[in-house]
Design a protein around this motif. Structure first.
Motif, PDB file in Angstrom:
ATOM      1  N   UNK A  99       0.652  -1.321   0.068  1.00 25.94           N
ATOM      2  CA  UNK A  99       0.223  -0.040   0.000  1.00 25.94           C
ATOM      3  C   UNK A  99       1.037   1.338   0.189  1.00 25.94           C
ATOM      4  N   UNK A 100       2.050   1.125   0.733  1.00 31.14           N
ATOM      5  CA  UNK A 100       2.896   2.245   0.914  1.00 31.14           C
ATOM      6  C   UNK A 100       3.450   2.647  -0.685  1.00 31.14           C
ATOM      7  N   UNK A 101       3.909   1.301  -1.118  1.00 24.96           N
ATOM      8  CA  UNK A 101       4.573   1.634  -2.774  1.00 24.96           C
ATOM      9  C   UNK A 101       3.314   2.388  -3.567  1.00 24.96           C
ATOM     10  N   UNK A 102       2.239   1.934  -3.503  1.00 24.34           N
ATOM     11  CA  UNK A 102       1.011   2.303  -4.400  1.00 24.34           C
ATOM     12  C   UNK A 102       0.990   3.862  -3.936  1.00 24.34           C
ATOM     13  N   UNK A 103       0.897   4.291  -2.742  1.00 27.77           N
ATOM     14  CA  UNK A 103       0.883   5.629  -2.216  1.00 27.77           C
ATOM     15  C   UNK A 103       1.842   6.477  -2.678  1.00 27.77           C
ATOM     16  N   UNK A 104       3.198   5.991  -2.755  1.00 23.11           N
ATOM     17  CA  UNK A 104       4.328   6.718  -3.001  1.00 23.11           C
ATOM     18  C   UNK A 104       4.526   6.851  -4.747  1.00 23.11           C
ATOM     19  N   UNK A 105       3.633   5.966  -5.298  1.00 25.20           N
ATOM     20  CA  UNK A 105       3.652   5.895  -6.764  1.00 25.20           C
ATOM     21  C   UNK A 105       2.988   7.257  -7.264  1.00 25.20           C
ATOM     22  N   UNK A 106       1.938   7.752  -6.652  1.00 20.26           N
ATOM     23  CA  UNK A 106       0.985   8.723  -7.107  1.00 20.26           C
ATOM     24  C   UNK A 106       0.013   8.265  -7.897  1.00 20.26           C
ATOM     25  N   UNK A 107       0.128   7.175  -8.419  1.00 23.72           N
ATOM     26  CA  UNK A 107      -0.808   6.555  -9.363  1.00 23.72           C
ATOM     27  C   UNK A 107      -2.302   6.319  -8.769  1.00 23.72           C
ATOM     28  N   UNK A 108      -3.437   7.074  -9.413  1.00 22.68           N
ATOM     29  CA  UNK A 108      -4.625   6.899  -8.889  1.00 22.68           C
ATOM     30  C   UNK A 108      -5.236   5.599  -9.472  1.00 22.68           C
ATOM     31  N   UNK A 109      -5.076   5.401 -10.716  1.00 25.27           N
ATOM     32  CA  UNK A 109      -5.782   4.347 -11.340  1.00 25.27           C
ATOM     33  C   UNK A 109      -4.877   3.373 -12.112  1.00 25.27           C
ATOM     34  N   UNK A 110      -4.701   2.022 -11.804  1.00 25.23           N
ATOM     35  CA  UNK A 110      -3.763   1.563 -12.690  1.00 25.23           C
ATOM     36  C   UNK A 110      -3.891   0.100 -12.165  1.00 25.23           C
ATOM     37  N   UNK A 111      -2.770  -0.525 -12.272  1.00 24.20           N
ATOM     38  CA  UNK A 111      -2.481  -1.983 -11.858  1.00 24.20           C
ATOM     39  C   UNK A 111      -1.158  -1.994 -10.940  1.00 24.20           C
ATOM     40  N   UNK A 112      -1.394  -3.090  -9.851  1.00 25.90           N
ATOM     41  CA  UNK A 112      -0.012  -3.363  -9.052  1.00 25.90           C
ATOM     42  C   UNK A 112       0.456  -4.749  -9.429  1.00 25.90           C
ATOM     43  N   UNK A 113       1.341  -4.820  -9.946  1.00 27.85           N
ATOM     44  CA  UNK A 113       1.893  -6.342 -10.331  1.00 27.85           C
ATOM     45  C   UNK A 113       2.796  -6.591  -9.180  1.00 27.85           C
ATOM     46  N   UNK A 114       2.799  -7.886  -8.375  1.00 28.43           N
ATOM     47  CA  UNK A 114       3.759  -8.416  -7.721  1.00 28.43           C
ATOM     48  C   UNK A 114       4.490  -9.638  -7.935  1.00 28.43           C
ATOM     49  N   UNK A 115       5.684  -9.747  -7.976  1.00 27.42           N
ATOM     50  CA  UNK A 115       6.278 -10.817  -8.426  1.00 27.42           C
ATOM     51  C   UNK A 115       7.483 -11.365  -7.356  1.00 27.42           C
ATOM     52  N   UNK A 116       7.305 -12.736  -7.191  1.00 26.36           N
ATOM     53  CA  UNK A 116       8.386 -13.374  -6.339  1.00 26.36           C
ATOM     54  C   UNK A 116       9.322 -13.917  -6.904  1.00 26.36           C
TER      55      UNK A 116
END
Ligand code: ZN
Length: 132
Positions: free
Chosen positions: A23-40
């Protein structure tokens, strides 16, 4: 934007709630509408979404994974961690979460869990935010 989170695990198998960090990564990105991809980028760890309101839920998931994927099989992989590789493949290495209103679009009870299956180790999770 690519961000790599570092996750330090403390047990052989463990679920760690990563929702606040993502959530912090999303917040600091400043992106309001989009996708968050997570990869291990690991073969004995994974990522999943499940209930984070009651900690007995991830504990039960882990208990059953550890029971179903037996340590006592005639595994051929000489490193000795085949159960961890199998659990990682079952749970999976990637997730995508919708971003709307500048926030992760998760259900009320949902959280993002890093799944350690061969710890303790220092792990990475790549987070890619895409606007659109
Ligand atoms: Zn191995």
């Amino acid at each position: 934007m690519l961000t790599t989170l570092t996750v330090r695990t403390g047990a052989p198998t463990e679920f760690i709630d990563l929702t606040p960090q993502v959530a912090e990564v999303v917040r600091t990105s400043g992106v309001a509408e989009g996708l968050c991809h997570l990869f291990v980028p690991h073969t004995t760890a994974a990522i999943t979404i499940n209930e984070n309101a009651d900690p007995t839920v991830p504990a039960d998931i882990l208990m059953v994974l550890n029971k179903v994927i037996s340590e006592r099989e005639a595994y051929r992989h000489r490193e000795g961690n085949s159960p961890a590789h199998i659990k990682a493949s079952l749970v999976g290495p990637a997730l995508t979460v919708i971003i709307t209103g500048g926030k992760l679009l998760l259900g009320t009870w949902q959280g993002i869990f890093f799944c350690e299956f061969d710890g303790p180790r220092t792990r990475k999770v790549h987070v890619k935010i895409r606007e659109g």
